[in-house]
Design a protein around this motif. Structure first.
Motif, PDB file in Angstrom:
ATOM      1  N   LEU A   1       0.881  -1.354  -0.108  1.00  0.00           N
ATOM      2  CA  LEU A   1      -0.006   0.008   0.060  1.00  0.00           C
ATOM      3  C   LEU A   1       0.772   1.317   0.014  1.00  0.00           C
ATOM      4  O   LEU A   1       0.480   2.327  -0.624  1.00  0.00           O
ATOM      5  N   ARG A   2       2.072   1.055   0.678  1.00  0.00           N
ATOM      6  CA  ARG A   2       2.885   2.414   0.605  1.00  0.00           C
ATOM      7  C   ARG A   2       3.501   2.610  -0.685  1.00  0.00           C
ATOM      8  O   ARG A   2       3.507   3.651  -1.083  1.00  0.00           O
TER       9      ARG A   2
ATOM     10  N   LEU B   1       1.993   1.985  -3.400  1.00  0.00           N
ATOM     11  CA  LEU B   1       0.617   2.402  -4.074  1.00  0.00           C
ATOM     12  C   LEU B   1       0.440   3.957  -3.681  1.00  0.00           C
ATOM     13  O   LEU B   1       0.195   4.935  -4.712  1.00  0.00           O
ATOM     14  N   ILE B   2       0.693   4.436  -2.696  1.00  0.00           N
ATOM     15  CA  ILE B   2       0.384   5.629  -2.204  1.00  0.00           C
ATOM     16  C   ILE B   2       1.482   6.370  -2.662  1.00  0.00           C
ATOM     17  O   ILE B   2       1.263   7.864  -3.225  1.00  0.00           O
TER      18      ILE B   2
ATOM     19  N   ARG C   1       0.780   7.566  -6.130  1.00  0.00           N
ATOM     20  CA  ARG C   1      -0.754   8.482  -6.150  1.00  0.00           C
ATOM     21  C   ARG C   1      -0.496   9.614  -7.330  1.00  0.00           C
ATOM     22  O   ARG C   1       0.330  10.382  -7.321  1.00  0.00           O
ATOM     23  N   GLY C   2      -1.557   9.572  -7.973  1.00  0.00           N
ATOM     24  CA  GLY C   2      -1.503  10.681  -9.018  1.00  0.00           C
ATOM     25  C   GLY C   2      -0.784  10.255 -10.220  1.00  0.00           C
ATOM     26  O   GLY C   2      -0.827  10.833 -11.316  1.00  0.00           O
ATOM     27  N   ARG C   3      -0.108   8.956 -10.300  1.00  0.00           N
ATOM     28  CA  ARG C   3       0.660   8.657 -11.354  1.00  0.00           C
ATOM     29  C   ARG C   3      -0.134   7.370 -12.083  1.00  0.00           C
ATOM     30  O   ARG C   3      -0.822   6.969 -11.323  1.00  0.00           O
ATOM     31  N   VAL C   4       0.120   6.743 -13.099  1.00  0.00           N
ATOM     32  CA  VAL C   4      -0.237   5.702 -13.590  1.00  0.00           C
ATOM     33  C   VAL C   4       0.185   4.343 -12.968  1.00  0.00           C
ATOM     34  O   VAL C   4       1.474   4.537 -12.280  1.00  0.00           O
TER      35      VAL C   4
ATOM     36  N   VAL D   1      -8.704  -3.087  -7.342  1.00  0.00           N
ATOM     37  CA  VAL D   1      -8.815  -2.000  -8.237  1.00  0.00           C
ATOM     38  C   VAL D   1      -8.907  -0.687  -7.377  1.00  0.00           C
ATOM     39  O   VAL D   1      -8.695   0.449  -7.600  1.00  0.00           O
ATOM     40  N   THR D   2      -9.662  -0.826  -6.143  1.00  0.00           N
ATOM     41  CA  THR D   2     -10.043   0.236  -5.383  1.00  0.00           C
ATOM     42  C   THR D   2      -8.660   0.902  -4.721  1.00  0.00           C
ATOM     43  O   THR D   2      -8.311   2.301  -4.654  1.00  0.00           O
ATOM     44  N   ALA D   3      -7.469  -0.167  -4.614  1.00  0.00           N
ATOM     45  CA  ALA D   3      -6.301   0.430  -4.237  1.00  0.00           C
ATOM     46  C   ALA D   3      -5.703   1.108  -5.196  1.00  0.00           C
ATOM     47  O   ALA D   3      -4.607   1.920  -4.719  1.00  0.00           O
ATOM     48  N   GLY D   4      -5.989   1.256  -6.372  1.00  0.00           N
ATOM     49  CA  GLY D   4      -5.055   1.924  -7.471  1.00  0.00           C
ATOM     50  C   GLY D   4      -4.617   1.448  -8.698  1.00  0.00           C
ATOM     51  O   GLY D   4      -4.673   2.396  -9.796  1.00  0.00           O
ATOM     52  N   PRO D   5      -4.341   0.367  -9.072  1.00  0.00           N
ATOM     53  CA  PRO D   5      -4.083  -0.097 -10.362  1.00  0.00           C
ATOM     54  C   PRO D   5      -5.260   0.267 -11.324  1.00  0.00           C
ATOM     55  O   PRO D   5      -6.465   0.352 -10.970  1.00  0.00           O
ATOM     56  N   GLY D   6      -4.826   0.663 -12.578  1.00  0.00           N
ATOM     57  CA  GLY D   6      -5.577   1.106 -13.574  1.00  0.00           C
ATOM     58  C   GLY D   6      -5.735   0.301 -14.827  1.00  0.00           C
ATOM     59  O   GLY D   6      -6.353   0.609 -15.761  1.00  0.00           O
TER      60      GLY D   6
ATOM     61  N   ARG E   1      -3.202   7.731 -24.353  1.00  0.00           N
ATOM     62  CA  ARG E   1      -3.929   8.395 -23.121  1.00  0.00           C
ATOM     63  C   ARG E   1      -4.243   7.500 -22.070  1.00  0.00           C
ATOM     64  O   ARG E   1      -3.995   8.340 -20.921  1.00  0.00           O
TER      65      ARG E   1
ATOM     66  N   ASP F   1      -6.090   9.997   2.043  1.00  0.00           N
ATOM     67  CA  ASP F   1      -5.234   9.079   0.997  1.00  0.00           C
ATOM     68  C   ASP F   1      -3.893   8.459   1.977  1.00  0.00           C
ATOM     69  O   ASP F   1      -3.033   7.860   1.431  1.00  0.00           O
TER      70      ASP F   1
ATOM     71  N   LEU G   1      -2.639   5.773   4.687  1.00  0.00           N
ATOM     72  CA  LEU G   1      -2.440   4.132   4.784  1.00  0.00           C
ATOM     73  C   LEU G   1      -3.808   3.668   5.419  1.00  0.00           C
ATOM     74  O   LEU G   1      -4.440   2.763   5.003  1.00  0.00           O
TER      75      LEU G   1
ATOM     76  N   LEU H   1      -6.906   3.994   3.260  1.00  0.00           N
ATOM     77  CA  LEU H   1      -6.820   3.008   2.156  1.00  0.00           C
ATOM     78  C   LEU H   1      -7.074   1.521   2.531  1.00  0.00           C
ATOM     79  O   LEU H   1      -8.044   0.853   1.972  1.00  0.00           O
TER      80      LEU H   1
ATOM     81  N   LEU I   1     -10.222  -0.909   1.486  1.00  0.00           N
ATOM     82  CA  LEU I   1     -10.071  -2.224   1.100  1.00  0.00           C
ATOM     83  C   LEU I   1     -10.792  -3.244   1.967  1.00  0.00           C
ATOM     84  O   LEU I   1     -11.360  -4.118   1.582  1.00  0.00           O
TER      85      LEU I   1
ATOM     86  N   PHE J   1     -15.913   4.948  -4.568  1.00  0.00           N
ATOM     87  CA  PHE J   1     -16.641   3.753  -4.766  1.00  0.00           C
ATOM     88  C   PHE J   1     -15.629   2.497  -4.502  1.00  0.00           C
ATOM     89  O   PHE J   1     -14.449   2.558  -4.805  1.00  0.00           O
ATOM     90  N   VAL J   2     -16.094   1.565  -3.881  1.00  0.00           N
ATOM     91  CA  VAL J   2     -15.071   0.446  -3.780  1.00  0.00           C
ATOM     92  C   VAL J   2     -15.402  -0.863  -4.222  1.00  0.00           C
ATOM     93  O   VAL J   2     -14.822  -2.151  -3.923  1.00  0.00           O
TER      94      VAL J   2
ATOM     95  N   ARG K   1      -8.149  12.249 -12.588  1.00  0.00           N
ATOM     96  CA  ARG K   1      -7.868  10.863 -12.433  1.00  0.00           C
ATOM     97  C   ARG K   1      -9.135  10.646 -11.652  1.00  0.00           C
ATOM     98  O   ARG K   1      -9.466  11.156 -10.465  1.00  0.00           O
ATOM     99  N   ARG K   2      -9.668   9.024 -12.006  1.00  0.00           N
ATOM    100  CA  ARG K   2     -10.544   8.528 -11.240  1.00  0.00           C
ATOM    101  C   ARG K   2     -11.812   9.617 -10.660  1.00  0.00           C
ATOM    102  O   ARG K   2     -12.222   9.687  -9.770  1.00  0.00           O
TER     103      ARG K   2
ATOM    104  N   PRO L   1     -14.643   1.151  -9.145  1.00  0.00           N
ATOM    105  CA  PRO L   1     -14.093   1.118  -7.882  1.00  0.00           C
ATOM    106  C   PRO L   1     -12.701   1.967  -7.878  1.00  0.00           C
ATOM    107  O   PRO L   1     -11.955   2.203  -8.938  1.00  0.00           O
ATOM    108  N   GLY L   2     -12.592   2.877  -6.844  1.00  0.00           N
ATOM    109  CA  GLY L   2     -11.463   3.861  -6.533  1.00  0.00           C
ATOM    110  C   GLY L   2     -11.767   5.154  -7.139  1.00  0.00           C
ATOM    111  O   GLY L   2     -10.982   6.119  -7.056  1.00  0.00           O
TER     112      GLY L   2
END
Lengths: 577, 577
Positions: free
Chosen positions: A190-191, A193-194, A197-200, A217-222, A314, B5, B7, B10, B14, B52-53, B319-320, B326-327
């Motif tokens: 999670l750290r 991912l944080i 944050r704001g990047r891909v 998906v909630t955690a961040g992967p796009g 994109r 945002d 830990l 998040l 989750l 959304f989660v 973003r998002r 989710p997310g």
């Protein structure tokens, strides 16, 4: 040639656009595959300073008469590991450019596991300003686990620091493979991912579904490039993941997934290659081959081209790339038709491919990573037969999962030995990063060796030296050969090195030109076929198969430098049950 | 409530996603308009921490049973000038939220012309953390020209500084209206474009075509909201511009342009309102009305919803946001059907609209901007009749272009005077920013006044005080009324103020609640109709018509505080020809 974004440069481009100065290049009489307006229309295209400046023909230093051929935007591969091509970045760029590739997003996961941040910096430095742009993602899972010794350990602070240090070249966090960790809310994952944050953030979640997928998906992967089934891809698509349809040298998902793409969701898909071996690359092509295959599967050409250009651009937020339009980087591919996608001309940053000079070799001294503890003697490979129940890794042809077998050992002089009659080879994984002297020993069934030994320093993900053989002497020689060369592949028989390919860059990539690598691999294959008693025309990928035998995150039984790993319990197991 | 945002936040999200903790909100039994997968499918949706989660129902602090209603993402307006609504940002947010708007991208062009950077900072500060997110674009053309005195002058350094100072709230450079300057390569305009390099740059190029359009797009703008014709929009679309289809209170382009949207290019379009008056907003709605109108014109609902949610979100790189996945920020609109788009419930950042507290008024002391040089006396408005050829601004009903007329003046006591019999009003523009004492005088035909005077401090783009009237005494009183109140609108007759609306925020926006503004405007309209001799039910927008009489970039004849301007020659002209 970078776009000069100063005032004078912009003024010059506007003057060309207005028709008051000659263009650098005009492509006239083209049928433009316009991925922005969603149509194919006639167009002339003018270029100045490496950028498209409009749709009017006129005076130009260079003119290409497309004569009705189709002009596509340059192709962009949104997910590829350059290391898998065995080519250094400049050689890779030179290899893919003729296929119309203008940019790739690469995850230097392999070299990061060997060399850590210096490995990533090396990749960045020697791909700087290539005509084919190499964007990077910051590896998220180095090491994959602690069950193997890898060369480095990268944490959330490293992620944050690298993203801050290379904001334009590292686009975000690379495929987050530790999906169980993410779903469970593991602190370290999670750290990271944080930190991104704001990047891909790229995902990697094979088979993940339902609430676990929700959490991931909630955690961040796009994105996700691990879908193999249509339903799996649909579930991920609905949750907003950008689905990268992977069609690489081993994993081929295009045919299974292409049916999911519709007019109303096509923007959510890209075509990617993930892992591509150099022989394939040279023979089949790169994204041009994927586009061709997608069209052959029934996808409208406009949509297929978009999935290899504007869509990845994109998704990754690459501004003004991925289309032929004013202000966009002038990357384009002229193809004969929208079926074969046979390439007539490639334009990169406004210049014909032929006008570019590519470096033949790596630009920098290739970093070595070969630090084995102790001598590599035959004696260290001996396995006393401790019981009659030997754990054996069973290769499943064409897959990277293995079976966990329990077989009776073949015993000679009290030692468990390889046995060609049972297709049973001895396997050794030799730690090569820290000089620990770690040496994991095991047996594998299904490699097809009949004599001698083969060794490689490409062994996912820790990339220690992996050796398989029919006798300890040849195995020790094969390993020593790599220790001396700095890494690569070797085929040994009866105390003789029959063939070897040197991978001077971290034991993962060659620093030689493509042709040299290809002929080296051909010789290697021939030598292996000799050892395996196969005819010259037989297809065989023993080094690739072997490279996954130490990947301790893929079931069932694997061997690392620390010994056998039962992946189902995620713990070490003894060689004899 | 911002997304936490850290830990712990998040981890909590989750845990809710995994089903191990109750959600904050669950919307169950919905038909989800999924703008990512391009389909409408059944779904339950769970929310935690405003995000959304996942797609699983379960325990929740609050549950909405959608009972088969359609769940759309919250609507996003990619181009609106909040000032045009006459509402301060918090009141604006409260006004649009019930219509399903969750975010707007606003260009504070008007207040910037009055107050400069402090005006923009005011807008930022008092829209901070509203439930309806207000993103900003940095005004690119302050002042519009030097032919009027505006309150501020913003250069490329200001653009760069503000983008750096508010990276998350100011998304880029606002509509680049000075398109002739850009095309010609004007230094100041190019420097602003370069200052915004890498950020979003909005375009504004009505009617621009061919090579000039090529140059404009090459320079950087990525969108256009000024298309009125299908062919014009097609040409811009092919060049990669994101086409914002504008449907505001005065400019209505939806019907003309909607036919250009296809399955293969829909991602390149958004629906925007640009300028929306508060009466319209309250009566018709906001983006929900545009979506409804687009569907009525034959656009598939999924596509129309995308054009008011994910499309602007992507164009602006939000973003998002813009989808239910989710997310993503949990903004959603539950509608009865996909025809009326009648709103059953609005959820903003995971909470029902009713659970939000909106400030009734501006959060900060409204900035005053009213500095008129000298007393505003009747005598200063006198116009000696210098010849028999008087230049008169001719209003074209329903348009902001004007005619340049030459008429014989109505003369009394040697002075050119207003003449109700000829629908000829005197017009004055009084500089109000710097106390210069500038006063421009002229005549206008077509306002419909029969007596008295009307005045307003909303007068594009410099927003000086503009007064039209049938006698100088009432004109002077109307102007003084605004000077005392700090700005707004006033209707005066026979030395009496019949009605006024105070616009305490820079003379552009009210700090009162919506209802107060609406009833004030109604009273103002009634008073005007009295002056004009119109029946109570007559539609009339005299203040809007008047507000464009000083806009010196729109042909043909305009009046600024510096005098009459011939827009075709872009220079001053005398009152008498």
């Amino acid at each position: 040639m970078p776009v000069s974004d100063d005032l004078d440069g912009l003024k010059r481009r506007l003057a060309v656009a207005r028709g008051e100065m000659p263009a650098d290049l005009v492509i006239k009489n083209a049928r433009l595959v316009n991925v922005l307006s969603g149509e194919i229309h006639d167009a002339d295209v003018a270029v100045a300073d490496g950028v498209f400046v409009g749709f009017a023909a006129g005076e130009a230093a260079d003119t290409i008469d497309a004569a009705g051929r189709y002009l596509c935007p340059g192709f962009i591969d949104g997910h590829i590991h350059i290391e898998s091509t065995l080519l250094s970045p400049p050689v890779f760029a030179r290899a893919v450019a003729p296929h119309g590739t203008c940019a790739v997003v690469t995850d230097p996961h392999e070299i990061a596991n060997v060399l850590g941040l210096p490995g990533i910096e090396y990749m960045l430095a020697c791909s700087h300003d290539l005509p084919v742009t190499c964007y990077f993602m910051m590896p998220s899972c180095v090491p994959a686990t602690d069950m193997a010794t890898s060369g480095a350990r990268l944490g959330a602070m490293d992620v944050a620091a690298m993203l801050a240090r290379h904001p334009d070249r590292i686009l975000g966090l690379a495929e987050v493979m530790n999906f169980p960790g993410v779903v469970a809310g593991d602190d370290m994952m999670l750290r990271k991912l944080i930190a991104a944050r704001g990047r891909v953030i790229d995902g990697h979640a094979p088979g993940l579904t339902g609430r676990a997928l929700d959490a991931y998906v909630t955690a961040g992967p796009g994105s996700d490039h691990e879908c193999t089934e249509l339903d799996e891809a649909r579930e991920k698509l609905r949750r907003g993941l950008h689905v990268m349809i992977r069609q690489g040298s081993t994993e081929k998902n295009l045919e299974s997934l292409i049916g999911l793409v519709t007019a109303d969701n096509a923007g959510q898909f890209s075509l990617v290659s993930d892992d591509k071996d150099p022989t394939d690359l040279s023979r089949e092509g790169h994204l041009n081959a994927l586009v061709r295959q997608a069209v052959a599967q029934g996808l409208p050409p406009l949509r297929a081209v978009a999935m290899a250009s504007i869509n990845p651009a994109r998704y990754f937020g690459l501004r003004r790339r991925g289309a032929v339009a004013p202000g966009y980087r002038a990357d384009a591919v002229l193809v004969e038709d929208l079926e074969s996608f046979a390439i007539a001309e490639v334009v990169l940053a406004g210049r014909r491919l032929g006008a570019w000079e590519f470096a033949d070799r790596s630009c920098l001294t290739p970093p070595r990573a070969m630090r084995v503890g102790g001598e590599m003697t035959e004696a260290r490979l001996a396995v006393p037969a401790a019981s009659s129940r030997l754990r054996v890794i069973g290769i499943v042809p064409g897959q990277i999962v293995t079976e966990a077998l329990i077989l009776e050992p073949s015993v000679r002089d009290g030692l468990a030995v390889a046995d060609p009659a049972r297709d049973l080879a001895k396997l050794a994984v030799i730690e090569r990063h820290k000089g620990t002297g770690n040496l994991g020993l095991g047996f594998v069934r299904g490699l097809g060796l009949k004599a001698g030994a083969i060794a490689g320093s490409v062994a996912h993900d820790a990339h220690n030296i992996i050796v398989a053989g029919m006798n300890d002497a040849d195995m020790a020689l094969a390993a020593r050969t790599l220790m001396v060369s700095g890494g690569g592949f070797a085929v040994v028989r009866d105390g003789q090195v029959l063939a070897q390919v040197r991978l001077a860059v971290a034991g993962l990539m060659s620093d030689a030109p493509l042709e040299v690598v290809l002929s080296g691999l051909a010789a290697l294959g021939a030598a292996y076929r000799e050892l395996a008693g196969l005819p010259p025309e037989a297809e065989a990928h023993p080094f690739m198969a072997m490279s996954f035998l130490s990947l301790e995150v893929i079931p069932s039984l694997k061997l690392t430098d620390k010994g056998l790993v039962d992946v189902t319990t995620f713990g070490p197991v003894s060689l004899f049950a």
